[in-house]
Scaffold this motif. Sequence first.
Motif, short mmCIF file in Angstrom:
data_model
loop_
_atom_site.label_atom_id
_atom_site.label_comp_id
_atom_site.label_asym_id
_atom_site.label_seq_id
_atom_site.Cartn_x
_atom_site.Cartn_y
_atom_site.Cartn_z
N PRO A 96 -37.78 -54.03 94.71
CA PRO A 96 -38.05 -53.63 96.09
C PRO A 96 -38.13 -52.11 96.26
O PRO A 96 -37.62 -51.33 95.45
N GLY A 97 -38.75 -51.70 97.37
CA GLY A 97 -38.99 -50.29 97.67
C GLY A 97 -37.76 -49.40 97.63
O GLY A 97 -37.83 -48.29 97.08
N PRO A 98 -36.61 -49.80 98.21
CA PRO A 98 -35.43 -48.92 98.19
C PRO A 98 -35.01 -48.50 96.78
O PRO A 98 -34.56 -47.38 96.57
N VAL A 99 -35.17 -49.42 95.81
CA VAL A 99 -34.81 -49.07 94.43
C VAL A 99 -35.75 -47.99 93.90
O VAL A 99 -35.33 -47.02 93.25
N LEU A 100 -37.03 -48.12 94.20
CA LEU A 100 -38.01 -47.11 93.77
C LEU A 100 -37.72 -45.77 94.43
O LEU A 100 -37.88 -44.71 93.79
N LEU A 101 -37.30 -45.78 95.68
CA LEU A 101 -37.00 -44.52 96.37
C LEU A 101 -35.84 -43.78 95.71
O LEU A 101 -35.87 -42.56 95.55
N VAL A 102 -34.81 -44.53 95.32
CA VAL A 102 -33.66 -43.90 94.65
C VAL A 102 -34.09 -43.28 93.33
O VAL A 102 -33.71 -42.16 92.98
N LEU A 103 -34.92 -44.02 92.58
CA LEU A 103 -35.36 -43.53 91.28
C LEU A 103 -36.29 -42.33 91.40
O LEU A 103 -36.43 -41.56 90.44
N VAL A 104 -36.92 -42.14 92.54
CA VAL A 104 -37.75 -40.96 92.77
C VAL A 104 -36.89 -39.77 93.17
O VAL A 104 -37.14 -38.63 92.75
N ALA A 105 -35.87 -40.01 93.98
CA ALA A 105 -35.05 -38.92 94.51
C ALA A 105 -34.27 -38.21 93.41
O ALA A 105 -34.11 -36.98 93.45
N VAL A 106 -33.80 -38.95 92.43
CA VAL A 106 -32.96 -38.34 91.38
C VAL A 106 -33.73 -37.31 90.55
O VAL A 106 -33.29 -36.16 90.43
N PRO A 107 -34.90 -37.65 89.98
CA PRO A 107 -35.62 -36.61 89.23
C PRO A 107 -36.11 -35.49 90.13
O PRO A 107 -36.19 -34.33 89.70
N GLY A 108 -36.43 -35.82 91.38
CA GLY A 108 -36.84 -34.76 92.30
C GLY A 108 -35.76 -33.73 92.52
O GLY A 108 -36.01 -32.53 92.56
N SER A 109 -34.51 -34.17 92.61
CA SER A 109 -33.40 -33.26 92.89
C SER A 109 -33.12 -32.31 91.74
O SER A 109 -32.59 -31.22 91.96
N ILE A 110 -33.47 -32.70 90.52
CA ILE A 110 -33.24 -31.79 89.39
C ILE A 110 -34.51 -31.05 88.99
O ILE A 110 -34.44 -29.95 88.42
N ALA A 111 -35.69 -31.62 89.32
CA ALA A 111 -36.95 -30.98 88.93
C ALA A 111 -37.21 -29.70 89.71
O ALA A 111 -38.02 -28.87 89.29
N GLY A 112 -36.53 -29.53 90.85
CA GLY A 112 -36.74 -28.31 91.64
C GLY A 112 -36.32 -27.06 90.90
O GLY A 112 -36.79 -25.96 91.22
N GLY A 113 -35.45 -27.18 89.89
CA GLY A 113 -35.02 -26.02 89.13
C GLY A 113 -35.91 -25.68 87.95
O GLY A 113 -35.69 -24.66 87.29
N LEU A 114 -36.91 -26.51 87.66
CA LEU A 114 -37.75 -26.28 86.49
C LEU A 114 -38.54 -24.98 86.60
O LEU A 114 -38.64 -24.20 85.64
N SER A 115 -39.13 -24.75 87.76
CA SER A 115 -39.94 -23.54 87.95
C SER A 115 -39.11 -22.28 87.72
O SER A 115 -39.50 -21.38 86.97
N GLY A 116 -37.93 -22.22 88.36
CA GLY A 116 -37.08 -21.05 88.20
C GLY A 116 -36.56 -20.91 86.79
O GLY A 116 -36.44 -19.79 86.26
N GLY A 117 -36.23 -22.04 86.14
CA GLY A 117 -35.73 -21.98 84.79
C GLY A 117 -36.76 -21.44 83.81
O GLY A 117 -36.46 -20.55 82.99
N PHE A 118 -37.97 -21.97 83.88
CA PHE A 118 -39.02 -21.47 82.99
C PHE A 118 -39.35 -20.00 83.29
O PHE A 118 -39.57 -19.20 82.38
N ARG A 119 -39.39 -19.68 84.58
CA ARG A 119 -39.74 -18.28 84.92
C ARG A 119 -38.68 -17.31 84.41
O ARG A 119 -39.01 -16.18 84.01
N SER A 120 -37.42 -17.73 84.38
CA SER A 120 -36.36 -16.84 83.89
C SER A 120 -36.48 -16.61 82.38
O SER A 120 -35.96 -15.62 81.86
N LEU A 121 -37.18 -17.51 81.67
CA LEU A 121 -37.36 -17.35 80.23
C LEU A 121 -38.58 -16.51 79.88
O LEU A 121 -38.73 -16.09 78.72
N LEU A 122 -39.47 -16.27 80.85
CA LEU A 122 -40.70 -15.55 80.55
C LEU A 122 -40.48 -14.17 79.95
O LEU A 122 -41.17 -13.80 79.00
N PRO A 123 -39.54 -13.35 80.45
CA PRO A 123 -39.37 -12.00 79.87
C PRO A 123 -39.08 -12.00 78.38
O PRO A 123 -39.40 -11.03 77.69
#
Length: 391
Positions: A96-123
Amino acid sequence: MTLPRTYWRWSAGVQLARLPATMAPLAFTLLATAVTGSYRLGGVMMALFVAAELLGAVPAGRLLDRIGPARGLLVILTCAALMFGALTSMAVMRLPGPVLLVLVAVPGSIAGGLSGGFRSLLPGTIPAERLARAVAVDAMLLEGVLIAGPLLVSLCGLASPVLPLAAMALAYLASAALVPRTQAEFRLPRKEKLPIMRAAPWLACQFAIGHLLSTIEVAPLPLVQRLGAGPGLAGLVIAVLSGSSILGSAIYAWRAPSFAPRRQACLLLTGFIAGGSVVAADLGWAGLLTGAAAIGACTGPLVTLASVQLQRLLPEGRRAEGFSLSFAVQGTGFALGSLSIGVLPLWLAPALAVVSSAVACAMLVLLTSMEGRYDRRGSRAGHLRFAEPRH
């Protein structure tokens, strides 16, 4: 002045980390339609994914600074891949949909740091004098990822509606394999604080970029319909916007201006103001395409400027958090612009984004004026913390 091989490894990793987010809107729509018979669940999934990204960006960036960006990125990317793998399995089982929503929210909550993490490694991948060029090239490649994401979903969707989710998981795993691991992991005392006041004008630039871009990228269909054209020409607006953005980034990477960064930013924001005003004024096809071209041409250079200046302001031990904050600010601007398209008259949405650009420009001018007054007083000039980094 070419970029080293280490930069291209970093770039491949960051583009792969970005790819799932560009695939998500269409991938979630295809999945929802296959599971429920309606696209509406896909819209809710995307909204939840974006909200989780924005809310989780700064905490994720702070975590990366604590444990080391390279090590932390490896963990986050692997977790995100596993969660999208689980989402693929659950979709095949038609849970059902609620299960899919939970599984989307979890990676979303940690993926927000990917941009900043990679950018901090650029130098650590390039010499300092090539930083501006590297960021400008990255802005060009980002446009390609934005185009490639939906195309990849369309191709995978021909075989199965859940295959795009598996491709997103594989992209995260491939990105994890490319995370630079040979650099020193910066860890400064936690008493080092983010220089929010000094960074505020550049964060305002990031907000203005997201705000104005969204009013064009989200509304190409109503913009061309306002001119009496059919849906088929909506893609022309996006093509002009993306093409001019790539061209602007290429010119800036080839030969960036030598005058002060804040003056450059004000000039580019003036281009934003002019382009957004022309789009809002409804001046026909010439006005729409000229406005989109002006906005696109200024986007890449302004992204580069803001990114480089933020790096020079952020403490090394807080860069992942600082760049994650920048990502969240720009995402908030994009969300506000998208919302304005849905609730405001069509002409008012870009006009409101023009105000955001004008505020960012005013902040830069005000800060420069404040420094000038302190410099004239002489005795306090050496203590002023807002000094502008030079190229």
